[in-house]
Motif scaffolding. Sequence first.
Motif, PDB file in Angstrom:
ATOM      1  N   SER A 152      11.812  -7.007  -0.519  1.00  9.24           N
ATOM      2  CA  SER A 152      10.369  -7.883  -1.474  1.00  9.24           C
ATOM      3  C   SER A 152      11.237  -7.553  -2.929  1.00  9.24           C
ATOM      4  CB  SER A 152       9.365  -7.271  -1.648  1.00  9.24           C
ATOM      5  OG  SER A 152       8.978  -7.008  -0.696  1.00  9.24           O
ATOM      6  N   ARG A 153      13.369  -8.032  -2.659  1.00  7.18           N
ATOM      7  CA  ARG A 153      13.698  -7.421  -4.121  1.00  7.18           C
ATOM      8  C   ARG A 153      13.752  -9.408  -4.828  1.00  7.18           C
ATOM      9  NH1 ARG A 153      17.622  -7.602  -0.021  1.00  7.18           N
ATOM     10  NH2 ARG A 153      18.995  -9.246   0.683  1.00  7.18           N
ATOM     11  N   ASN A 154      13.226  -9.706  -4.301  1.00  2.00           N
ATOM     12  CA  ASN A 154      13.128 -11.504  -5.721  1.00  2.00           C
ATOM     13  C   ASN A 154      11.683 -11.452  -5.347  1.00  2.00           C
ATOM     14  OD1 ASN A 154      15.919 -11.500  -4.817  1.00  2.00           O
ATOM     15  ND2 ASN A 154      15.325 -12.935  -2.945  1.00  2.00           N
ATOM     16  N   ALA A 155      11.037 -10.732  -5.721  1.00  2.00           N
ATOM     17  CA  ALA A 155       9.778 -10.436  -6.055  1.00  2.00           C
ATOM     18  C   ALA A 155       9.013  -9.524  -7.126  1.00  2.00           C
ATOM     19  CB  ALA A 155       8.295 -10.187  -4.556  1.00  2.00           C
ATOM     20  N   PHE A 156       8.362  -9.968  -7.628  1.00  2.00           N
ATOM     21  CA  PHE A 156       7.316  -8.285  -8.404  1.00  2.00           C
ATOM     22  C   PHE A 156       6.954  -7.809  -7.444  1.00  2.00           C
ATOM     23  CE2 PHE A 156       4.287  -6.193 -10.969  1.00  2.00           C
ATOM     24  CZ  PHE A 156       5.459  -6.054 -12.307  1.00  2.00           C
ATOM     25  N   THR A 157       7.093  -6.060  -7.420  1.00  2.00           N
ATOM     26  CA  THR A 157       6.427  -5.619  -6.663  1.00  2.00           C
ATOM     27  C   THR A 157       5.380  -4.336  -6.678  1.00  2.00           C
ATOM     28  OG1 THR A 157       8.204  -4.504  -6.250  1.00  2.00           O
ATOM     29  CG2 THR A 157       7.948  -5.743  -4.560  1.00  2.00           C
ATOM     30  N   VAL A 158       4.654  -4.516  -6.419  1.00  2.00           N
ATOM     31  CA  VAL A 158       3.583  -3.115  -6.765  1.00  2.00           C
ATOM     32  C   VAL A 158       3.283  -2.784  -5.573  1.00  2.00           C
ATOM     33  CG1 VAL A 158       1.320  -3.820  -7.680  1.00  2.00           C
ATOM     34  CG2 VAL A 158       2.450  -5.218  -8.061  1.00  2.00           C
ATOM     35  N   LEU A 159       3.474  -0.975  -5.819  1.00  2.00           N
ATOM     36  CA  LEU A 159       3.233  -0.290  -5.502  1.00  2.00           C
ATOM     37  C   LEU A 159       1.425   0.479  -5.590  1.00  2.00           C
ATOM     38  CD1 LEU A 159       3.622   1.743  -2.506  1.00  2.00           C
ATOM     39  CD2 LEU A 159       4.599   3.522  -4.260  1.00  2.00           C
ATOM     40  N   TRP A 160       0.499   0.503  -4.367  1.00  2.00           N
ATOM     41  CA  TRP A 160      -0.870   0.370  -5.118  1.00  2.00           C
ATOM     42  C   TRP A 160      -1.996   1.548  -4.130  1.00  2.00           C
ATOM     43  CZ3 TRP A 160      -5.231  -1.045  -3.283  1.00  2.00           C
ATOM     44  CH2 TRP A 160      -5.350  -2.604  -2.045  1.00  2.00           C
ATOM     45  N   GLY A 161      -3.065   1.796  -4.420  1.00  2.00           N
ATOM     46  CA  GLY A 161      -3.953   2.212  -3.938  1.00  2.00           C
ATOM     47  C   GLY A 161      -3.787   4.250  -4.567  1.00  2.00           C
ATOM     48  N   PRO A 162      -5.059   4.917  -3.777  1.00  2.00           N
ATOM     49  CA  PRO A 162      -5.209   6.084  -4.844  1.00  2.00           C
ATOM     50  C   PRO A 162      -3.991   6.788  -4.538  1.00  2.00           C
ATOM     51  CG  PRO A 162      -6.735   5.458  -2.509  1.00  2.00           C
ATOM     52  CD  PRO A 162      -5.872   4.076  -3.128  1.00  2.00           C
ATOM     53  N   THR A 216       0.647  -1.259  -0.205  1.00  2.12           N
ATOM     54  CA  THR A 216       0.633   0.108   0.030  1.00  2.12           C
ATOM     55  C   THR A 216       0.971   1.094  -0.007  1.00  2.12           C
ATOM     56  OG1 THR A 216      -1.659   1.453   0.972  1.00  2.12           O
ATOM     57  CG2 THR A 216      -0.616   0.190   2.586  1.00  2.12           C
ATOM     58  N   ALA A 217       0.523   2.448  -0.936  1.00  2.00           N
ATOM     59  CA  ALA A 217       1.572   3.566  -0.804  1.00  2.00           C
ATOM     60  C   ALA A 217       1.263   4.260   0.811  1.00  2.00           C
ATOM     61  CB  ALA A 217       0.490   4.093  -1.807  1.00  2.00           C
ATOM     62  N   SER A 218       0.391   3.987   1.241  1.00  2.99           N
ATOM     63  CA  SER A 218       0.448   4.522   2.873  1.00  2.99           C
ATOM     64  C   SER A 218       1.639   4.444   3.489  1.00  2.99           C
ATOM     65  CB  SER A 218      -0.608   3.650   3.834  1.00  2.99           C
ATOM     66  OG  SER A 218      -0.614   2.802   3.929  1.00  2.99           O
ATOM     67  N   THR A 219       2.092   3.365   3.023  1.00  9.64           N
ATOM     68  CA  THR A 219       3.945   3.292   3.752  1.00  9.64           C
ATOM     69  C   THR A 219       4.761   3.868   3.670  1.00  9.64           C
ATOM     70  OG1 THR A 219       3.993   2.275   1.576  1.00  9.64           O
ATOM     71  CG2 THR A 219       3.754   0.870   3.317  1.00  9.64           C
ATOM     72  N   ILE A 247      10.613  -0.492  -6.739  1.00 12.55           N
ATOM     73  CA  ILE A 247       9.237  -0.662  -7.700  1.00 12.55           C
ATOM     74  C   ILE A 247       8.403  -1.446  -8.850  1.00 12.55           C
ATOM     75  CG2 ILE A 247       7.249  -0.371  -6.898  1.00 12.55           C
ATOM     76  CD1 ILE A 247       8.195   1.935  -5.410  1.00 12.55           C
ATOM     77  N   ASP A 248       7.865  -2.631  -9.467  1.00 11.77           N
ATOM     78  CA  ASP A 248       8.226  -2.940 -10.656  1.00 11.77           C
ATOM     79  C   ASP A 248       6.827  -2.568 -11.340  1.00 11.77           C
ATOM     80  OD1 ASP A 248      10.217  -4.929 -10.284  1.00 11.77           O
ATOM     81  OD2 ASP A 248       8.849  -5.890  -9.047  1.00 11.77           O
ATOM     82  N   MET A 249       5.743  -1.981  -9.923  1.00 10.62           N
ATOM     83  CA  MET A 249       4.712  -1.711 -10.814  1.00 10.62           C
ATOM     84  C   MET A 249       3.861   0.014 -10.049  1.00 10.62           C
ATOM     85  SD  MET A 249       0.900  -3.092 -12.472  1.00 10.62           S
ATOM     86  CE  MET A 249      -0.084  -2.827 -13.631  1.00 10.62           C
ATOM     87  N   LEU A 250       3.277   0.798 -11.083  1.00  7.75           N
ATOM     88  CA  LEU A 250       2.428   1.153 -10.170  1.00  7.75           C
ATOM     89  C   LEU A 250       0.927   1.451 -10.168  1.00  7.75           C
ATOM     90  CD1 LEU A 250       4.781   4.375 -10.142  1.00  7.75           C
ATOM     91  CD2 LEU A 250       4.857   3.217  -8.516  1.00  7.75           C
ATOM     92  N   TYR A 251       0.703   1.429  -9.724  1.00 10.03           N
ATOM     93  CA  TYR A 251      -1.484   0.971  -9.464  1.00 10.03           C
ATOM     94  C   TYR A 251      -2.201   2.634  -8.870  1.00 10.03           C
ATOM     95  CZ  TYR A 251      -5.072  -1.928 -11.324  1.00 10.03           C
ATOM     96  OH  TYR A 251      -6.512  -2.370 -12.103  1.00 10.03           O
ATOM     97  N   GLY A 252      -2.544   3.325  -9.277  1.00 10.97           N
ATOM     98  CA  GLY A 252      -3.069   4.324  -8.755  1.00 10.97           C
ATOM     99  C   GLY A 252      -3.987   4.755  -9.039  1.00 10.97           C
ATOM    100  N   THR A 253      -4.240   5.975  -8.965  1.00 10.84           N
ATOM    101  CA  THR A 253      -5.466   6.702  -9.488  1.00 10.84           C
ATOM    102  C   THR A 253      -5.358   7.766  -9.509  1.00 10.84           C
ATOM    103  OG1 THR A 253      -7.054   5.546  -7.548  1.00 10.84           O
ATOM    104  CG2 THR A 253      -7.732   7.948  -8.610  1.00 10.84           C
ATOM    105  N   VAL A 254      -5.773   8.872 -11.055  1.00 11.64           N
ATOM    106  CA  VAL A 254      -5.585   9.980 -11.485  1.00 11.64           C
ATOM    107  C   VAL A 254      -7.249  10.784 -11.365  1.00 11.64           C
ATOM    108  CG1 VAL A 254      -5.369  11.158 -13.623  1.00 11.64           C
ATOM    109  CG2 VAL A 254      -3.199   9.783 -13.238  1.00 11.64           C
ATOM    110  N   VAL A 255      -7.195  11.523 -11.253  1.00 15.58           N
ATOM    111  CA  VAL A 255      -8.329  12.646 -10.799  1.00 15.58           C
ATOM    112  C   VAL A 255      -8.515  13.465 -11.996  1.00 15.58           C
ATOM    113  CG1 VAL A 255      -9.918  14.695  -9.491  1.00 15.58           C
ATOM    114  CG2 VAL A 255      -8.613  12.673  -8.324  1.00 15.58           C
ATOM    115  N   VAL A 256      -9.689  13.198 -12.850  1.00 15.31           N
ATOM    116  CA  VAL A 256     -10.049  14.023 -13.886  1.00 15.31           C
ATOM    117  C   VAL A 256     -11.239  14.749 -13.999  1.00 15.31           C
ATOM    118  CG1 VAL A 256      -9.013  11.311 -15.299  1.00 15.31           C
ATOM    119  CG2 VAL A 256     -11.909  12.227 -15.279  1.00 15.31           C
TER     120      VAL A 256
END
Length: 205
Positions: free
Chosen positions: A136-146, A120-123, A159-168
Amino acid sequence: MSVRQLFGMPVGQLAKHIKSWNFFDAAIGLAAINSVINTPERIKQLSGIAASDHKQISVFDYFADMIKGKNVAVIGHFPGLEKLAESCQLSILDRLPKAGDYPDPACEYILPTQDFVFITASTLVNKTLPRLLELSRNAFTVLWGPSTPMTPVLFNYGIDMLYGTVVVAQQSTRQSVEEGGTRSTFEQVSAYKVSLETNKRVKIF
């Protein structure tokens, strides 16, 4: 910081509060950063895809097929994880662990053995992200959340993937917040889930 102190403060000055050990102040700093970099224009520039064309599904649904039979760790206990556990070897780590969860210190032992780690991005606010990424360096890591900052700079730190939110739609988002709307409320009318990814996946699959 008080509300009066925040009003009229330059974004760059607000952003510096991300370093604060007062987690409320740090959350304000992260929000200031995201207000500048999490824009529809930047997402299209970085991903080549308009924000509205990104898959509008949860991060766990996005990875549903890829994590089958894998060792998967999730930092934080979130709704829907019980279903996730049906298809993978799931470890949930939380500061206030529920039945079946692991407490924070278990990260030291569990994360090095994982194939996927969802953080979670709250980290970023509570300052635990650097150590979690190291483990987690041996894993596929995802930072996620709004509150995820959608910047490729984070790929330099593991970090290998960012999964977030964009306000439009800023006005409707503000109205939703003022009226006590939930995250799902404003996501339906004024924000899109978006993702950015490195190419580490070819190493894993």
